[in-house]
Write an enzyme that holds these catalytic residues in place. Structure first.
Site: not given
Length: 129
Positions: A55, A90
């Site tokens: 991500e 993330c």
């Protein structure tokens, strides 16, 4: 772009994952509100603290190529049997570039997926805006 198309981008990105230690392949594909797609895979090195998730790889690519961005949705896929969601780091990185309505598409290895609002997995996110 459909969720299935974005998942296909994430699956393709997963093929480039560099995971010699964990063998845990992850791919991500994010769609910006302007319609651009950026992909990323996880990259690990012997010093695990410097490992980067798929991500974040996608976000770093998007910022480095387009500057400021707004993420509309992100698909995350792996070779694991259960749904995969962004880790805590993330989630905080995504909070910098997404609002609570951003859609997270979590997938399973078998192709099943579910969607969740970003605000539901990181309520009351710390943001500078």
């Amino acid at each position: 772009m459909t969720n299935e198309q974005l998942i296909a981008y994430a699956r393709k990105a997963m093929e480039n994952a560099y995971v010699p230690y964990s063998k845990f392949h992850v791919g991500a594909a994010l769609l910006t509100k302007s319609g651009q797609v950026y992909t990323g895979c996880n990259i690990e090195i012997a010093s695990f603290g410097a490992t980067n998730c798929a991500e974040r790889t996608a976000v770093w690519k998007a910022v480095s190529e387009a500057g400021r961005l707004e993420i509309a949705k992100i698909a995350i896929t792996s070779d694991e049997p259960d749904y995969i969601y962004p880790c805590g780091i993330c989630r905080q990185v995504l909070a910098e570039f997404a609002d609570d309505e951003m859609e997270i598409i979590a997938t399973k290895k078998n192709g099943e997926y579910r969607t969740v609002r970003f605000g539901d997995i990181l309520p009351n996110a710390f943001r500078s805006f």
